[in-house]
Design an enzyme around this catalytic site. Structure first.
Site, PDB file in Angstrom:
ATOM      1  N   HIS A 239      14.846   6.221   1.910  1.00 15.59           N
ATOM      2  CA  HIS A 239      14.419   7.431   2.631  1.00 15.59           C
ATOM      3  C   HIS A 239      13.570   7.062   3.846  1.00 15.59           C
ATOM      4  O   HIS A 239      13.226   5.900   4.042  1.00 15.59           O
ATOM      5  CB  HIS A 239      13.703   8.407   1.701  1.00 15.59           C
ATOM      6  CG  HIS A 239      12.422   7.915   1.091  1.00 15.59           C
ATOM      7  ND1 HIS A 239      12.370   6.861   0.211  1.00 15.59           N
ATOM      8  CD2 HIS A 239      11.132   8.346   1.222  1.00 15.59           C
ATOM      9  CE1 HIS A 239      11.113   6.667  -0.171  1.00 15.59           C
ATOM     10  NE2 HIS A 239      10.344   7.544   0.437  1.00 15.59           N
TER      11      HIS A 239
ATOM     12  N   HIS B  79      10.458   7.651   4.923  1.00 14.61           N
ATOM     13  CA  HIS B  79       9.011   7.393   4.976  1.00 14.61           C
ATOM     14  C   HIS B  79       8.746   5.951   5.429  1.00 14.61           C
ATOM     15  O   HIS B  79       9.471   5.023   5.053  1.00 14.61           O
ATOM     16  CB  HIS B  79       8.358   7.666   3.623  1.00 14.61           C
ATOM     17  CG  HIS B  79       8.318   9.127   3.285  1.00 14.61           C
ATOM     18  ND1 HIS B  79       8.181   9.605   2.001  1.00 14.61           N
ATOM     19  CD2 HIS B  79       8.414  10.224   4.082  1.00 14.61           C
ATOM     20  CE1 HIS B  79       8.182  10.938   2.017  1.00 14.61           C
ATOM     21  NE2 HIS B  79       8.318  11.336   3.270  1.00 14.61           N
TER      22      HIS B  79
ATOM     23  N   ASP C 106       6.748   3.610   4.695  1.00 15.64           N
ATOM     24  CA  ASP C 106       6.529   2.507   3.755  1.00 15.64           C
ATOM     25  C   ASP C 106       7.830   2.062   3.074  1.00 15.64           C
ATOM     26  O   ASP C 106       7.824   1.157   2.241  1.00 15.64           O
ATOM     27  CB  ASP C 106       5.453   2.856   2.716  1.00 15.64           C
ATOM     28  CG  ASP C 106       5.783   4.081   1.881  1.00 15.64           C
ATOM     29  OD1 ASP C 106       6.392   5.027   2.411  1.00 15.64           O
ATOM     30  OD2 ASP C 106       5.422   4.119   0.682  1.00 15.64           O
ATOM     31  N   HIS C 107       8.940   2.684   3.456  1.00 11.02           N
ATOM     32  CA  HIS C 107      10.263   2.271   2.973  1.00 11.02           C
ATOM     33  C   HIS C 107      11.176   1.849   4.136  1.00 11.02           C
ATOM     34  O   HIS C 107      11.889   0.861   4.040  1.00 11.02           O
ATOM     35  CB  HIS C 107      10.914   3.400   2.164  1.00 11.02           C
ATOM     36  CG  HIS C 107      10.129   3.721   0.926  1.00 11.02           C
ATOM     37  ND1 HIS C 107      10.447   3.218  -0.315  1.00 11.02           N
ATOM     38  CD2 HIS C 107       8.989   4.453   0.751  1.00 11.02           C
ATOM     39  CE1 HIS C 107       9.542   3.635  -1.197  1.00 11.02           C
ATOM     40  NE2 HIS C 107       8.658   4.381  -0.573  1.00 11.02           N
TER      41      HIS C 107
ATOM     42  N   HIS D  20      12.150  14.718  -2.621  1.00 10.24           N
ATOM     43  CA  HIS D  20      11.024  14.005  -1.994  1.00 10.24           C
ATOM     44  C   HIS D  20      11.231  14.005  -0.482  1.00 10.24           C
ATOM     45  O   HIS D  20      10.315  14.308   0.281  1.00 10.24           O
ATOM     46  CB  HIS D  20      10.958  12.586  -2.547  1.00 10.24           C
ATOM     47  CG  HIS D  20       9.777  11.793  -2.081  1.00 10.24           C
ATOM     48  ND1 HIS D  20       8.485  12.087  -2.462  1.00 10.24           N
ATOM     49  CD2 HIS D  20       9.697  10.711  -1.266  1.00 10.24           C
ATOM     50  CE1 HIS D  20       7.659  11.215  -1.886  1.00 10.24           C
ATOM     51  NE2 HIS D  20       8.372  10.374  -1.159  1.00 10.24           N
TER      52      HIS D  20
ATOM     53  N   ASP E 256      11.730   6.864  -4.059  1.00 11.69           N
ATOM     54  CA  ASP E 256      10.639   7.730  -4.527  1.00 11.69           C
ATOM     55  C   ASP E 256      11.163   9.002  -5.193  1.00 11.69           C
ATOM     56  O   ASP E 256      10.468  10.018  -5.235  1.00 11.69           O
ATOM     57  CB  ASP E 256       9.715   8.096  -3.354  1.00 11.69           C
ATOM     58  CG  ASP E 256       8.854   6.920  -2.898  1.00 11.69           C
ATOM     59  OD1 ASP E 256       8.993   5.818  -3.458  1.00 11.69           O
ATOM     60  OD2 ASP E 256       8.056   7.106  -1.962  1.00 11.69           O
TER      61      ASP E 256
ATOM     62  N   HIS F  88       7.766   2.176  -6.215  1.00 14.35           N
ATOM     63  CA  HIS F  88       6.325   1.902  -6.303  1.00 14.35           C
ATOM     64  C   HIS F  88       5.933   1.464  -7.706  1.00 14.35           C
ATOM     65  O   HIS F  88       6.574   1.838  -8.687  1.00 14.35           O
ATOM     66  CB  HIS F  88       5.502   3.155  -5.964  1.00 14.35           C
ATOM     67  CG  HIS F  88       5.556   3.561  -4.532  1.00 14.35           C
ATOM     68  ND1 HIS F  88       4.657   3.115  -3.593  1.00 14.35           N
ATOM     69  CD2 HIS F  88       6.418   4.376  -3.873  1.00 14.35           C
ATOM     70  CE1 HIS F  88       4.952   3.643  -2.401  1.00 14.35           C
ATOM     71  NE2 HIS F  88       6.024   4.404  -2.556  1.00 14.35           N
TER      72      HIS F  88
END
Length: 258
Positions: free
Chosen positions: A54, A56, A58-59, A112, A135, A174
């Site tokens: 996705h 975001h 941090d991905h 998400h 996530d 995570h």
């Protein structure tokens, strides 16, 4: 098929999926490309493509750097998700292959984010399949409903991911397992499987080891978000439908300060 978790940032996981006969590898959410490429080098593999769950940061935040480091690399991402550095958009049901033995099925698992993709990976070697859930599904948890509804998360968790074989290994985005299990025990204090899993997860973390993978079968036993079809879970929240239970479990988790 070899799967290597690569811890990144504070609590993220990137992953390498390696086709052992050709040494081609796919990198899942390689937010820190140097770490992922180093891990590939250590097993003699080379990264052939990126699978982004996705948008975001941090991905997807390592995708552009990955393209600089590996010229010509394909970066896959969901068509509805505006993924940074994406070269090839994927839709629900699209199939990709890696090396000689590995097939990858793209599953749209929104909520998400609206274009979130989970990647279901099978090997001709006959080992247990794996799913990379970003996530959407965590061990004993699920992602916040940032861009979707309880209806969508029910569909993503129970209908889409829940229909995969029970032996499917779950690799999430995570390391939230210990905290998630502690929360689950506030909802289901009588769940022996959850107590055992927490004890195991705490030992893993004390030894600085990952708690991935789980399995789809395990999640149906320890993850209340996956158990909302059960009348006893609905009764805990005084609701009459799995979607309402999903909404209530998420609301309770969002307000929990464990």
């Amino acid at each position: 098929m070899k799967i290597i978790p690569v811890p990144c940032l504070d609590d993220n996981y990137a992953y390498l999926i390696v086709d052992e006969s050709t040494k081609k590898a796919a990198a899942v959410d390689p937010v820190e490309p140097e770490k992922v490429l180093k891990a590939a080098g250590e097993v003699g593999a080379y990264v052939d493509c990126v699978l982004t769950t996705h948008h975001h940061w941090d991905h997807a935040g390592g995708n552009e750097k990955m393209r600089l480091q590996v010229p010509g690399i394909k970066v896959f991402g969901g068509s509805l998700d505006n993924v940074k550095g994406c070269t090839d958009q994927v839709e629900n049901g699209m199939k990709l292959s890696l090396g000689k033995d590995i097939e990858i099925l793209c599953l749209h698992t929104p909520c998400h984010t609206k274009g979130h993709i989970s990647y279901y990976v099978t090997s001709k070697e006959g080992e247990d399949p794996a799913v990379f859930t970003g996530d959407t599904l965590f061990i004993a948890g699920c992602g916040k409903f940032f861009e979707g509804s309880a209806e969508q998360m029910y569909q993503s968790l129970i209908v889409t991911l829940g229909s995969l074989p029970k032996s499917t290994r779950v690799y999430c985005g995570h390391e939230y397992t210990v905290k998630n299990l502690k929360f689950m025990l506030t909802l289901e204090p009588e769940n022996e499987k959850t107590k055992q899993k927490l004890e195991w997860a705490e030992k893993q973390r004390e030894a600085n080891q990952p708690t991935v993978p789980s399995t789809i079968g395990d999640e149906f036993e320890i993850n209340t978000f996956m158990r909302v079809d059960l009348p006893e879970i609905q009764a805990k929240f005084s609701v009459n439908s799995p979607v309402e239970a999903m909404r209530e479990v998420r609301k309770t988790k969002d307000n929990w300060r464990g």
